[in-house]
Write a protein that holds these residues in place. Structure first.
Motif, PDB file in Angstrom:
ATOM      1  N   UNK A 197     -78.027-137.799 -83.180  1.00  0.00           N
ATOM      2  CA  UNK A 197     -78.800-137.887 -83.742  1.00  0.00           C
ATOM      3  C   UNK A 197     -78.250-137.886 -85.052  1.00  0.00           C
ATOM      4  N   UNK A 198     -78.014-137.870 -86.447  1.00  0.00           N
ATOM      5  CA  UNK A 198     -77.971-136.408 -87.147  1.00  0.00           C
ATOM      6  C   UNK A 198     -78.782-135.717 -87.910  1.00  0.00           C
ATOM      7  N   UNK A 199     -79.566-136.569 -88.485  1.00  0.00           N
ATOM      8  CA  UNK A 199     -81.149-136.154 -88.333  1.00  0.00           C
ATOM      9  C   UNK A 199     -81.496-135.137 -87.883  1.00  0.00           C
ATOM     10  N   UNK A 200     -81.449-135.332 -86.383  1.00  0.00           N
ATOM     11  CA  UNK A 200     -82.093-134.711 -85.444  1.00  0.00           C
ATOM     12  C   UNK A 200     -82.023-132.896 -85.241  1.00  0.00           C
ATOM     13  N   UNK A 201     -80.118-133.380 -85.522  1.00  0.00           N
ATOM     14  CA  UNK A 201     -78.543-132.007 -84.985  1.00  0.00           C
ATOM     15  C   UNK A 201     -79.448-131.345 -86.677  1.00  0.00           C
ATOM     16  N   UNK A 202     -79.459-131.562 -87.994  1.00  0.00           N
ATOM     17  CA  UNK A 202     -79.777-130.835 -89.482  1.00  0.00           C
ATOM     18  C   UNK A 202     -81.213-130.549 -89.217  1.00  0.00           C
ATOM     19  N   UNK A 203     -81.780-130.870 -88.502  1.00  0.00           N
ATOM     20  CA  UNK A 203     -83.547-130.072 -88.597  1.00  0.00           C
ATOM     21  C   UNK A 203     -83.853-129.104 -87.356  1.00  0.00           C
ATOM     22  N   UNK A 204     -82.455-129.356 -86.067  1.00  0.00           N
ATOM     23  CA  UNK A 204     -82.826-128.189 -85.290  1.00  0.00           C
ATOM     24  C   UNK A 204     -81.968-127.535 -85.471  1.00  0.00           C
ATOM     25  N   UNK A 205     -81.242-127.752 -86.272  1.00  0.00           N
ATOM     26  CA  UNK A 205     -80.356-126.303 -87.135  1.00  0.00           C
ATOM     27  C   UNK A 205     -81.157-125.557 -87.631  1.00  0.00           C
ATOM     28  N   UNK A 206     -81.815-126.034 -88.668  1.00  0.00           N
ATOM     29  CA  UNK A 206     -83.101-125.631 -89.607  1.00  0.00           C
ATOM     30  C   UNK A 206     -83.786-124.558 -88.252  1.00  0.00           C
ATOM     31  N   UNK A 207     -84.839-125.200 -87.689  1.00  0.00           N
ATOM     32  CA  UNK A 207     -85.411-125.039 -86.717  1.00  0.00           C
ATOM     33  C   UNK A 207     -84.964-122.976 -86.062  1.00  0.00           C
ATOM     34  N   UNK A 208     -83.568-123.645 -85.855  1.00  0.00           N
ATOM     35  CA  UNK A 208     -83.167-122.682 -85.165  1.00  0.00           C
ATOM     36  C   UNK A 208     -82.573-121.037 -85.847  1.00  0.00           C
ATOM     37  N   UNK A 209     -82.274-121.606 -87.377  1.00  0.00           N
ATOM     38  CA  UNK A 209     -82.224-120.198 -88.429  1.00  0.00           C
ATOM     39  C   UNK A 209     -83.922-119.443 -88.262  1.00  0.00           C
ATOM     40  N   UNK A 210     -84.783-120.880 -88.205  1.00  0.00           N
ATOM     41  CA  UNK A 210     -86.408-119.742 -88.459  1.00  0.00           C
ATOM     42  C   UNK A 210     -87.017-119.484 -87.361  1.00  0.00           C
ATOM     43  N   UNK A 211     -86.066-119.971 -86.257  1.00  0.00           N
ATOM     44  CA  UNK A 211     -86.323-118.887 -84.942  1.00  0.00           C
ATOM     45  C   UNK A 211     -85.978-117.270 -85.320  1.00  0.00           C
ATOM     46  N   UNK A 212     -84.777-117.546 -85.393  1.00  0.00           N
ATOM     47  CA  UNK A 212     -84.075-115.875 -84.939  1.00  0.00           C
ATOM     48  C   UNK A 212     -84.328-115.125 -85.690  1.00  0.00           C
ATOM     49  N   UNK A 213     -84.760-115.551 -87.249  1.00  0.00           N
ATOM     50  CA  UNK A 213     -85.286-115.063 -88.480  1.00  0.00           C
ATOM     51  C   UNK A 213     -86.294-114.652 -87.786  1.00  0.00           C
ATOM     52  N   UNK A 214     -87.591-114.902 -87.210  1.00  0.00           N
ATOM     53  CA  UNK A 214     -88.437-114.473 -86.894  1.00  0.00           C
ATOM     54  C   UNK A 214     -88.903-113.780 -85.627  1.00  0.00           C
ATOM     55  N   UNK A 215     -87.607-113.937 -84.386  1.00  0.00           N
ATOM     56  CA  UNK A 215     -87.230-112.588 -83.540  1.00  0.00           C
ATOM     57  C   UNK A 215     -87.551-111.647 -84.544  1.00  0.00           C
ATOM     58  N   UNK A 216     -86.050-111.685 -85.609  1.00  0.00           N
ATOM     59  CA  UNK A 216     -85.629-110.693 -85.687  1.00  0.00           C
ATOM     60  C   UNK A 216     -86.525-109.946 -86.961  1.00  0.00           C
ATOM     61  N   UNK A 217     -87.609-110.447 -86.987  1.00  0.00           N
ATOM     62  CA  UNK A 217     -88.904-110.047 -88.015  1.00  0.00           C
ATOM     63  C   UNK A 217     -89.498-108.884 -87.502  1.00  0.00           C
ATOM     64  N   UNK A 218     -89.714-109.307 -85.946  1.00  0.00           N
ATOM     65  CA  UNK A 218     -90.673-107.986 -85.075  1.00  0.00           C
ATOM     66  C   UNK A 218     -89.902-107.383 -84.475  1.00  0.00           C
ATOM     67  N   UNK A 219     -90.491-105.935 -85.125  1.00  0.00           N
ATOM     68  CA  UNK A 219     -89.169-104.753 -84.981  1.00  0.00           C
ATOM     69  C   UNK A 219     -89.785-104.666 -83.094  1.00  0.00           C
ATOM     70  N   UNK A 220     -90.438-104.593 -82.570  1.00  0.00           N
ATOM     71  CA  UNK A 220     -90.761-105.341 -81.097  1.00  0.00           C
ATOM     72  C   UNK A 220     -89.211-105.983 -80.221  1.00  0.00           C
ATOM     73  N   UNK A 221     -89.233-107.438 -80.609  1.00  0.00           N
ATOM     74  CA  UNK A 221     -88.436-107.635 -80.337  1.00  0.00           C
ATOM     75  C   UNK A 221     -86.796-107.412 -80.673  1.00  0.00           C
ATOM     76  N   UNK A 222     -87.081-107.600 -82.404  1.00  0.00           N
ATOM     77  CA  UNK A 222     -85.203-107.036 -82.414  1.00  0.00           C
ATOM     78  C   UNK A 222     -84.813-105.745 -82.406  1.00  0.00           C
ATOM     79  N   UNK A 223     -85.415-104.719 -81.579  1.00  0.00           N
ATOM     80  CA  UNK A 223     -84.301-104.135 -80.179  1.00  0.00           C
ATOM     81  C   UNK A 223     -84.561-104.269 -79.267  1.00  0.00           C
ATOM     82  N   UNK A 224     -85.178-105.322 -78.761  1.00  0.00           N
ATOM     83  CA  UNK A 224     -84.559-105.836 -77.332  1.00  0.00           C
ATOM     84  C   UNK A 224     -83.448-106.258 -76.673  1.00  0.00           C
TER      85      UNK A 224
END
Length: 392
Positions: A197-224
């Motif tokens: 569904x379009x709504x599910x895809x839109x919400x999941x797109x934002x969730x993936x953006x936040x997920x990668x941003x969070x990983x990149x904000x952790x120094x011990x994770x973004x260099x792995x």
């Protein structure tokens, strides 16, 4: 100082009895206490202090200074936008002097450059497209993400396309290897229905953006290696496969995108797998550009790789250098000769290696080194496909 003088004068008058003869009894009330004078001085000090505001519309708590103007006033320069800094002098009937205009321009440039330096670059992950893909026995959503450097206009974003299972695999591998750092990381779960569904895809797109941003904000994770290879390794493998079959123009697209991703993720400053992948990518670009007769671009990337690969004097004595060093030296000497660039430094290095007993004539060529290279991930696996591999 004034309060001390007045206090001393008051004590002198009291001592001589001059104030005691006054019939109305006002006496000492006409002379305020020194503490009151001190308070008045403090108020004056506060009023003259003021606060400069670099981002707001004006200065703060400075009513008395509102009408102040002239060469020593900061209100025009900091309280208003930098472009309107000299609006008062521009409308003057006399007109500004060339010297003052020059000073103002210098101040504006210094202010802009210092402000630009104060804004740290941040990597932004943005889903720009999500499309439903139908295959023979499967159906999934393919997400297109752009990696963009903030702070400046990024003309060359890195681009990846991933599906839900790719993100899920990344998450599981990070949890398995870096469990302590992944405890507070949320990952969007699959639904039993309405996954397309379009709504599910839109919400999941934002969730993936936040997920990668969070990983990149952790120094011990973004260099792995696990996190970094999720972005660039697919394009690197696709470029190698396309290069093997002689499709250099298509391979160039994948390799250049992989290089942009590596640059944005800071892989050039890392070691082990990422450093090896970095040098492989530069070398593969050299070969593809060379085969496409784009010799200047080939020599530029060759020079870039050699600047980092050039061994120290101690390494030369111990005959320790990167396997790609000699093929790149030979390639760079030929390219520099063709485009009339100075090649003496690299000729001297190649000569020094030969003088140490190294036979440089019977070594694998640059192409042979690149084709033989096994581009495994940090777990020694070769799974995963990219856009270029799908095209083969």
């Amino acid at each position: 100082m004034a309060s001390k003088l007045l206090d001393r004068l008051r004590r002198t008058l009291f001592k001589e009895g001059a104030l005691s003869s006054e019939p109305d009894g006002h006496g000492a009330d006409e002379f305020p206490e020194s503490s009151e004078l001190d308070d008045d001085m403090e108020c004056v000090s506060d009023r003259l202090g003021g606060t400069l505001c670099f981002e707001g519309d004006g200065m703060v708590d400075s009513e008395e200074l509102g009408d102040v103007s002239g060469p020593d006033s900061d209100s025009d320069f900091f309280g208003e936008s930098i472009e309107d800094a000299c609006s008062s002098t521009d409308t003057s009937p006399i007109g500004p002097s060339p010297k003052s205009n020059l000073l103002t321009r210098q101040l504006q440039e210094n202010w802009r450059s210092s402000r630009a330096r104060s804004i740290p670059d941040k990597l932004i992950f943005e889903v720009t497209d999500a499309s439903v893909v139908h295959e023979t026995n499967s159906k999934y959503v393919l997400y297109t993400l752009h990696l963009i450097n903030s702070g400046t206009f990024d003309k060359t974003p890195g681009i990846i396309t991933r599906r839900y299972t790719d993100f899920e695999r990344l998450h599981n591998r990070l949890r398995r290897r870096y469990g302590a750092d992944m405890e507070a990381v949320y990952f969007p779960r699959k639904k039993l229905r309405k996954n397309f569904a379009a709504e599910t895809i839109a919400k999941r797109s934002r969730a993936f953006e936040q997920y990668l941003s969070h990983l990149h904000s952790v120094p011990d994770l973004r260099t792995t290696p696990t996190f970094l290879e999720f972005f660039y390794l697919g394009d690197l493998r696709a470029g190698q496969m396309l290069m093997r079959v002689g499709r250099y123009q298509e391979g160039l697209v994948s390799l250049l995108n992989a290089l942009r991703l590596q640059e944005k993720l800071g892989c050039a400053q890392l070691l082990q797998f990422q450093k090896a992948h970095w040098f492989f990518n530069l070398s593969a670009l050299v070969y593809c550009f060379q085969e496409l007769e784009q010799l200047s671009e080939a020599q530029e990337h060759c020079e870039r790789a050699l600047q980092e690969l050039a061994p120290s004097h101690e390494a030369l004595q111990q005959r320790q250098w990167h396997p790609l060093l000699i093929p790149l030296l030979q390639t760079n000497v030929r390219l520099s000769w063709k485009i009339s660039k100075d090649k003496r430094r690299w000729e001297a290095l190649l000569q020094e290696i030969q003088e140490r007993g190294m036979d440089v004539t019977n070594l694998p060529t640059l192409k042979e080194c690149l084709i033989r290279e096994s581009l495994q991930d940090n777990e020694g696996k070769l799974r995963g496909k990219s856009r270029g591999e799908d095209a083969l």
